[in-house]
Design an enzyme around this catalytic site. Sequence first.
Site, short mmCIF file in Angstrom:
data_model
loop_
_atom_site.label_atom_id
_atom_site.label_comp_id
_atom_site.label_asym_id
_atom_site.label_seq_id
_atom_site.Cartn_x
_atom_site.Cartn_y
_atom_site.Cartn_z
CB VAL A 146 -0.95 0.04 1.22
CG1 VAL A 146 -1.87 -1.16 1.22
CG2 VAL A 146 -0.18 0.10 2.54
CB CYS A 147 1.99 3.84 -1.72
SG CYS A 147 1.28 3.97 -3.36
CD GLN A 148 -1.95 8.84 1.44
OE1 GLN A 148 -1.33 8.16 2.24
NE2 GLN A 148 -3.20 9.23 1.67
#
Length: 238
Positions: A146-148
């Site tokens: 996951v990232c932004q």
Amino acid sequence: MAGIAFGTCCSTISSTSNFRTSCLKLETRTHRGGTILGKPNSVRTLAIRAEVNFVSADEAKELIAEGYTVIDVRDKSQYDRAHIKSCYHVPLFIENQDNDIGTIVKRTVHNNFSGLFFGLPFTKPNPEFVQSVKGQFSPQSKLLLVCQEGLRSAAAASRLEQAGFQDIACITSGLQKVKPGAFDAVGSTELQDAGKAGLVTIQGKISAVLGTVLVCAYLFITFFPDQAEKLLQLAPTG
């Protein structure tokens, strides 16, 4: 009596699928124009290629329930603002604190623009990213990256795929699109807001306050015109 000549040659039979490629070498013998198929003289070798799975937030929750481990690849500042509970933090980019002239100039320019207005740190690729993941997980591990915004997790998935990891998933468009309360989170803000920082957030709050003041002033003038006129008369003139 004429002699009988035997010759040997090798042929290769290969098969390919979406996930693996295998090769099988066979030895053949030639006897006066006729070919006799021999036994395999090599061991089958397999090369397995991973397939990255891009999922929605709801699908990601299902994967976590199935045993996928969450790896957060964002930088430390975003991770500290908010992250999924019990996830692992292995940043794809780390803060660049190099002190050569070129880096100092770039960092100064960055901090006076992107850093000031958007709160983005000045970073560089993490050279230990793949080794850090390999040190904690086997290539057979089920990993949810996951990232932004979804870009860093896709890049991280590509690197891990090349390193031999076989079961990788990413959230499409990243955490910025998840709904409040979609995941158990830790931090001072919501997951979808963890990428917001700097003057942009302050300007937003100032704009909201000014908008409220203007609306109240308009309503006061509309419903209490006499009092508003008296107040205007009391105001100092230049």
